[in-house]
Enzyme design. Structure first.
Site, PDB file in Angstrom:
ATOM      1  N   THR A  45       0.849  -1.182   0.000  1.00  0.00           N
ATOM      2  CA  THR A  45       0.000   0.000   0.000  1.00  0.00           C
ATOM      3  C   THR A  45       0.897   1.248   0.000  1.00  0.00           C
ATOM      4  O   THR A  45       2.059   1.178   0.397  1.00  0.00           O
ATOM      5  CB  THR A  45      -0.968   0.000   1.193  1.00  0.00           C
ATOM      6  N   THR A  47       1.511   4.407   1.599  1.00  0.00           N
ATOM      7  CA  THR A  47       2.310   4.921   2.717  1.00  0.00           C
ATOM      8  C   THR A  47       3.223   3.842   3.284  1.00  0.00           C
ATOM      9  O   THR A  47       4.375   4.101   3.631  1.00  0.00           O
ATOM     10  CB  THR A  47       1.402   5.501   3.819  1.00  0.00           C
ATOM     11  N   CYS A  48       2.724   2.620   3.335  1.00  0.00           N
ATOM     12  CA  CYS A  48       3.512   1.509   3.876  1.00  0.00           C
ATOM     13  C   CYS A  48       4.742   1.237   3.018  1.00  0.00           C
ATOM     14  O   CYS A  48       5.835   0.995   3.543  1.00  0.00           O
ATOM     15  CB  CYS A  48       2.652   0.254   3.980  1.00  0.00           C
ATOM     16  N   SER A  49       4.576   1.279   1.700  1.00  0.00           N
ATOM     17  CA  SER A  49       5.667   0.973   0.768  1.00  0.00           C
ATOM     18  C   SER A  49       6.572   2.162   0.468  1.00  0.00           C
ATOM     19  O   SER A  49       7.740   1.972   0.139  1.00  0.00           O
ATOM     20  CB  SER A  49       5.106   0.457  -0.556  1.00  0.00           C
ATOM     21  N   LEU A  53       7.916   1.203   5.764  1.00  0.00           N
ATOM     22  CA  LEU A  53       8.940   0.166   5.667  1.00  0.00           C
ATOM     23  C   LEU A  53      10.289   0.721   5.212  1.00  0.00           C
ATOM     24  O   LEU A  53      11.321   0.382   5.808  1.00  0.00           O
ATOM     25  CB  LEU A  53       8.469  -0.979   4.768  1.00  0.00           C
TER      26      LEU A  53
END
EC number: 1.11.1.27
Length: 159
Positions: A45, A47-49, A53
């Protein structure tokens, strides 16, 4: 009710992805270790990618220098987490935790209903620091936010 500072992390079955996929229990993963675990609503997703992370990948050696292990949790299956780790160049030693059924996330009391986005049960965005399975720091993001669970924020919180 969500987990609080001073409480022991719940013991739940989980898949740990390092060099391979291993079925284990969270009690064993956290026992005798200093760990920063951050959770994301979903692998791949935006923001996560693009932010969450990558920040931990970038600062991984700083956590290691402090004797702190880093783990990433998501309510995704182990194969998705393994593919995400590969695509994000997750360093050797950073564990990706696949909570496919959300049992650990629910036991933490940090689940998110992503049904409105077609995602079902997911984890809220958060980070915690635990020593020997006891929560010492807990940073839970407000909906739509990304500040307090970043790698930089956790480096500061564990200084």
């Amino acid at each position: 009710m969500s987990i609080k500072v001073g409480q022991t992390l719940p013991d739940a079955e989980i898949r740990a992805i390092g060099e391979s996929i291993e079925q284990t229990h969270t009690g064993a993963l956290f026992a005798g270790r200093k760990v920063v675990m951050f959770a994301v609503p979903g692998a791949f997703t935006p923001t996560c990618s693009n932010k969450h992370l990558p920040g931990y990948v970038q600062h991984f050696t700083e956590f290691q220098a402090r004797g702190i292990e880093v783990m990433c949790l998501a309510v995704n299956d182990a194969y998705v987490m393994q593919a995400w780790a590969t695509s994000q160049n997750v360093p050797h030693g950073m564990l990706m935790l696949a909570d496919g059924n959300g049992s650990f996330t629910r036991a933490l009391g940090l689940e998110l209903d992503g049904s409105g986005y077609g995602m079902g049960l997911r984890s809220r965005r958060f980070a915690l620091y635990a020593e020997d399975g006891v929560v010492k720091q807990l940073q839970v993001e407000a909906p739509g936010e990304f500040r307090v669970s970043s790698a930089e924020a956790m480096l500061e919180a564990t200084a």
